[in-house]
Structures are given as C-alpha cells and as structure tokens.
Scaffold this motif. Sequence first.
Motif, short mmCIF file in Angstrom:
data_model
loop_
_atom_site.label_atom_id
_atom_site.label_comp_id
_atom_site.label_asym_id
_atom_site.label_seq_id
_atom_site.Cartn_x
_atom_site.Cartn_y
_atom_site.Cartn_z
N PHE A 160 0.84 -1.18 0.00
CA PHE A 160 0.00 0.00 0.00
C PHE A 160 0.88 1.24 0.00
CE2 PHE A 160 -2.66 -3.23 1.98
CZ PHE A 160 -3.88 -3.04 1.35
N VAL A 161 0.41 2.29 -0.65
CA VAL A 161 1.10 3.57 -0.62
C VAL A 161 0.10 4.65 -0.23
CG1 VAL A 161 2.80 2.89 -2.35
CG2 VAL A 161 0.69 4.04 -3.08
N ASP A 162 0.60 5.80 0.22
CA ASP A 162 -0.22 6.98 0.43
C ASP A 162 -0.24 7.73 -0.90
OD1 ASP A 162 -1.28 9.47 0.96
OD2 ASP A 162 -0.20 9.74 2.85
N MET A 163 -1.37 7.64 -1.60
CA MET A 163 -1.40 8.20 -2.95
C MET A 163 -1.19 9.72 -2.96
SD MET A 163 -5.42 8.16 -4.10
CE MET A 163 -6.66 9.05 -3.16
N TYR A 164 -1.58 10.40 -1.87
CA TYR A 164 -1.42 11.84 -1.83
C TYR A 164 0.06 12.22 -1.81
CZ TYR A 164 -6.41 11.84 -0.71
OH TYR A 164 -7.78 11.65 -0.75
N ARG A 165 0.85 11.44 -1.12
CA ARG A 165 2.29 11.71 -1.07
C ARG A 165 3.03 11.08 -2.24
NH1 ARG A 165 4.57 10.35 4.79
NH2 ARG A 165 6.42 11.26 3.79
N TYR A 166 2.62 9.87 -2.61
CA TYR A 166 3.32 9.10 -3.64
C TYR A 166 3.13 9.73 -5.03
CZ TYR A 166 5.19 4.85 -5.84
OH TYR A 166 5.96 3.95 -6.54
N PHE A 167 1.92 10.21 -5.32
CA PHE A 167 1.64 10.76 -6.64
C PHE A 167 1.56 12.28 -6.67
CE2 PHE A 167 -0.04 6.41 -6.81
CZ PHE A 167 0.59 5.94 -7.96
N GLY A 168 1.51 12.91 -5.48
CA GLY A 168 1.56 14.36 -5.40
C GLY A 168 0.49 15.07 -6.20
N ASP A 169 0.90 16.04 -7.02
CA ASP A 169 -0.04 16.87 -7.79
C ASP A 169 -0.85 16.07 -8.80
OD1 ASP A 169 0.80 19.08 -6.39
OD2 ASP A 169 2.23 19.74 -7.91
N LYS A 170 -0.38 14.88 -9.16
CA LYS A 170 -1.10 14.06 -10.13
C LYS A 170 -2.50 13.72 -9.63
CE LYS A 170 -0.53 9.97 -13.04
NZ LYS A 170 0.34 8.79 -13.35
N VAL A 171 -2.66 13.66 -8.32
CA VAL A 171 -3.96 13.35 -7.72
C VAL A 171 -4.99 14.41 -8.10
CG1 VAL A 171 -5.21 13.08 -5.55
CG2 VAL A 171 -2.97 12.02 -5.83
N HIS A 172 -4.55 15.67 -8.19
CA HIS A 172 -5.47 16.76 -8.53
C HIS A 172 -5.94 16.67 -9.98
CE1 HIS A 172 -5.03 19.20 -4.82
NE2 HIS A 172 -3.86 18.56 -4.74
N ASN A 173 -5.17 16.01 -10.79
CA ASN A 173 -5.59 15.80 -12.18
C ASN A 173 -6.55 14.61 -12.32
OD1 ASN A 173 -3.86 17.90 -12.97
ND2 ASN A 173 -2.12 16.48 -13.16
N ILE A 174 -6.59 13.79 -11.28
CA ILE A 174 -7.44 12.59 -11.28
C ILE A 174 -8.82 12.90 -10.69
CG2 ILE A 174 -7.75 10.28 -10.30
CD1 ILE A 174 -5.74 10.25 -12.49
N PHE A 175 -8.82 13.55 -9.53
CA PHE A 175 -10.06 13.83 -8.82
C PHE A 175 -10.45 15.30 -8.93
CE2 PHE A 175 -8.06 10.37 -6.22
CZ PHE A 175 -8.96 9.37 -6.54
N SER A 176 -11.72 15.56 -8.60
CA SER A 176 -12.23 16.93 -8.56
C SER A 176 -12.92 17.19 -7.23
CB SER A 176 -13.21 17.17 -9.71
OG SER A 176 -14.40 16.39 -9.50
N GLU A 177 -13.15 18.46 -6.92
CA GLU A 177 -13.89 18.81 -5.71
C GLU A 177 -15.30 18.23 -5.75
OE1 GLU A 177 -12.93 20.17 -3.03
OE2 GLU A 177 -11.00 21.10 -3.52
N GLU A 178 -15.86 18.16 -6.95
CA GLU A 178 -17.21 17.60 -7.13
C GLU A 178 -17.24 16.12 -6.72
OE1 GLU A 178 -20.62 17.02 -10.62
OE2 GLU A 178 -18.70 18.00 -11.08
N ASP A 179 -16.16 15.40 -7.02
CA ASP A 179 -16.08 13.99 -6.62
C ASP A 179 -16.18 13.84 -5.11
OD1 ASP A 179 -15.72 13.15 -9.25
OD2 ASP A 179 -13.53 13.23 -9.12
N PHE A 180 -15.44 14.67 -4.40
CA PHE A 180 -15.41 14.56 -2.94
C PHE A 180 -16.73 15.05 -2.33
CE2 PHE A 180 -11.14 13.74 -3.88
CZ PHE A 180 -10.47 13.29 -2.76
N HIS A 181 -17.36 16.01 -2.98
CA HIS A 181 -18.66 16.49 -2.49
C HIS A 181 -19.70 15.39 -2.62
CE1 HIS A 181 -21.97 19.22 -1.60
NE2 HIS A 181 -22.59 18.76 -2.69
N LEU A 182 -19.69 14.69 -3.76
CA LEU A 182 -20.64 13.59 -3.97
C LEU A 182 -20.42 12.49 -2.92
CD1 LEU A 182 -22.81 12.10 -5.65
CD2 LEU A 182 -20.94 11.20 -7.06
N TYR A 183 -19.16 12.15 -2.67
CA TYR A 183 -18.82 11.14 -1.67
C TYR A 183 -19.42 11.51 -0.31
CZ TYR A 183 -15.77 8.06 1.12
OH TYR A 183 -15.28 7.11 1.98
#
Length: 321
Positions: A160-183
């Motif tokens: 397992f990895v911490d995707m926020y640290r492992y992939f850094g800014d790439k995470v922002h290109n994957i997810f959106s604020e709308e995704d987290f709001h829906l969750y």
Amino acid sequence: MAPQRRAGSRTAESGSAGMEARAEARRRLSSVIKGNSQKVSHQKWLKVAFLLSSVVLGCLLSGSYFFSEEGVTEVLGHYGEIIEDRFIEVPCSEDYDSHKRFEGCTPRKCGRGITDTIISRVEAERIRRIAEKGLSLGGSDGGASILDLHSGALSLGKHFVDMYRYFGDKVHNIFSEEDFHLYSELRQRIQQQIALSFGISSSSMYLTKPTFFSRINNSEAKTTHDEYWHPHIDKVTYGSFDYTSLLYLSDYTEDFGGGRFVFMDEGANRTVEPRAGRVSFFTSGSENLHRVEKVHWGTRYAITISFTCNPDHGIGDPVLT
C-alpha cells in the motif's frame, strides 16, 4: 360293501377338493392383501414425493432459498428486485459490553437492512468512476484492491502507498472537488438511513476508519490482503465499528459472478446480491458474522462506510488537498 367303498371314496374326494378350494382362497386372499399393501405403500411414496416436489418447486419459484455445499441459503435481497426498505432484527451479541457504551447510539437493537431507494443507479455510476480513476493509479497484484480517500491508502502491487504523497499533484488531475462532495453527500444519506432504521440520532454517529472503495476480481491472491473471503466480525477486527454499511457499485450476474455478501447465521446462510446503488447495513458485532464469496469472473466494486458511537474514533469527510 362295494357301494360303501364308493361312497367313502366320493366323500374323501369331496374333502380333498374342499381343502384345495380353501387353500386357493387363502392364496387369493394373501395375494389381495399383499397387493393392497403394495398399493398403499406406493400411494404413500407418491404422496411424499409430491410433497417434496412441491417444496422444491415452491423454493424455485420464490427464489428465496437454495441448497449449497454449506446447507440452506436464504437470499435477503435479489439483484433483480428493487427494495424500498427491508430490515431484519437479530439479537445483539455481548461484543459491545467490552467497549465504552454511548447511550442513544451503542446498539441495543441489532440487525441488518437493505435499501435500493436512497442512492440512484446514476449516482452509483458517478461514484464508481471515482473508484476507477483512483485505482487507475495502482491496484493490487492479487484479486482485491483498496482505495481510501481519507488516509490516501492505495493498493500498489503487493503493498500500500499513500497516494497523496506518492503521486503528489497528479492526484489533482485525477479527482475533482465535485467527486469529494458527492462522496460526502452519499455518506450522509447512508448515515441517516442507519440512524432511522435503528432508532438513534444520526448526530450521535461518527464516520470512522477504515472507510474505503474495494475492487475485486478473480485474480489469484498474492498476499493475505487479497484474501477477502474469510469470515470475520467487524467489531472484533476494528474495535471502533458499531455500524457497518456497504454501497454496491456494480451488478451481480451482469458485471461479475460470485461475490455475494453472506451473513453466516447458525443453521443457515443469508445472502445479499449486489446491485448498483444498493445499500446494505448492519450492526458490527458477532450477531452479524459475515464474508464475501469469491468472485469467479468480472469485477465487483463497492464502498465500505462505517460508523462509531465514540467521538474519539471519529474522522471527517475526505478533502482534496
């Protein structure tokens, strides 16, 4: 004397004939009795066979029970039906007594519920895309991959990895604020449904960890983390859990085979067949010992969202940082 001998002979012959007649009558009577006995026995067998076939036919028509290697299994929720609100109460275990109790929240009424009406299939498809996007960054080498938006935990190979640290800014290109709001919105609906079903206040419940997406296929397990099919008790595995829920994001028999959720009760198993948008929830103690069947083909997506009554174990909704 000769006439007397002839008369005696006729008497003997007559007696012999009578004996033979009586013997023949006995044989016929015995045959009739035997025949009737066989007829009665045959009728009884036909009656038993008819009753058994009626039971089997009824089970097949209702689709509620079937026989497996593990015995009788009852289906609590078929994938083809739409369930508005189904709740089955079961006696609470003593598991909660070994933890601090919180009045108005800690289970005193235990059970399991199913609903298909609080989250739409369209919403389920939208949130499934969140899982697909996150898991596109990694994935397990075995059959079970995990994505936790809260901690950032992501399956990658055998680790397992911490995707926020492992992939850094790439995470922002994957997810959106709308995704987290829906969750967050769907989590709140599930929390309110659980509170309503168990007669508690939703404000007394707290989201707790781990809460995660799961993607399961039929790949061979590489580590113990891939062996998702073992029976377990959530309250024993995670002491903070009081209420557990599963939001299914794919359809049994259409997207995957196997992979049903199984409550392992004494004398019978009771299953829930996944359906996109279906929510299954239950108290987390040993009254709800459970497992997931092995997935035989295709891919099964779901989210596990769990709640605690202890504010010290509560966590907030995930945020895109």
